[in-house]
Scaffold this motif. Structure first.
Motif, PDB file in Angstrom:
ATOM      1  N   SER A  27       0.818  -1.434  -0.076  1.00 48.42           N
ATOM      2  CA  SER A  27       0.007  -0.074   0.005  1.00 48.42           C
ATOM      3  C   SER A  27       0.792   1.140  -0.025  1.00 48.42           C
ATOM      4  N   GLY A  28       0.358   2.439  -0.476  1.00 49.08           N
ATOM      5  CA  GLY A  28       1.015   3.608  -0.291  1.00 49.08           C
ATOM      6  C   GLY A  28       1.628   3.917  -1.694  1.00 49.08           C
ATOM      7  N   TYR A  29       1.572   3.125  -2.592  1.00 45.72           N
ATOM      8  CA  TYR A  29       2.384   3.712  -3.841  1.00 45.72           C
ATOM      9  C   TYR A  29       1.598   3.086  -4.785  1.00 45.72           C
ATOM     10  N   SER A  30       2.121   3.210  -6.209  1.00 46.84           N
ATOM     11  CA  SER A  30       1.523   2.648  -7.515  1.00 46.84           C
ATOM     12  C   SER A  30       2.131   1.018  -7.399  1.00 46.84           C
ATOM     13  N   TYR A  31       1.423   0.343  -6.816  1.00 46.04           N
ATOM     14  CA  TYR A  31       1.855  -1.080  -6.781  1.00 46.04           C
ATOM     15  C   TYR A  31       2.272  -1.735  -8.170  1.00 46.04           C
ATOM     16  N   GLY A  32       1.336  -1.621  -9.099  1.00 45.03           N
ATOM     17  CA  GLY A  32       1.526  -2.173 -10.524  1.00 45.03           C
ATOM     18  C   GLY A  32       2.539  -1.566 -11.357  1.00 45.03           C
TER      19      GLY A  32
END
Length: 126
Positions: free
Chosen positions: A25-30
């Motif tokens: 969580s907390g960022y653009s994982y993809g």
């Protein structure tokens, strides 16, 4: 704030299986590659496997090839490590890590990853 939370560790007998998960969580994982590392007592942290941001490419260190499978579900912001045919030498604390970019390649270096989870313990008894 980037957070990586591992789960799924435990104690198993030799030959058993475990599936680790890492919720991000907390960022653009993809967008970023992800990796799994492990640290056994008294040993340095070592890379185990990595996967590109799309999941189209994976790579494994030789000791786990054919036994471990890394995968990711970008819709769920989750990384997985399926571990089969576990051996006592697989005993370690396992960490997931976020890469600096989208690439996955060997050798797996901790220097290529900039965020880490707190780890989950895997213990394999003979």
């Amino acid at each position: 704030q980037v957070q990586l939370v591992e789960s799924g560790g435990g104690s198993v007998q030799s030959g058993g299986s475990l599936r680790l998960s890492c919720a991000a969580s907390g960022y653009s994982y993809g967008t970023y590659a992800m990796g799994w590392f492990r640290a056994a007592p008294g040993k340095e942290r070592e890379g185990v496997a990595c996967i590109t941001w799309k999941g189209e490419r994976t790579d494994y260190v030789d000791p786990v090839k054919g036994r471990f499978t890394i995968s990711r579900d970008n819709a769920k912001n989750t990384l997985y490590l399926q571990m089969n045919s576990l051996k006592p030498e697989d005993t370690a604390k396992y960490y997931c890590a976020k890469g600096y970019n989208s690439a996955c390649y060997l050798p797996l270096s901790a220097a290529d990853y900039n965020r880490w989870g707190q780890g989950t313990q895997v213990t394999v008894s003979s």
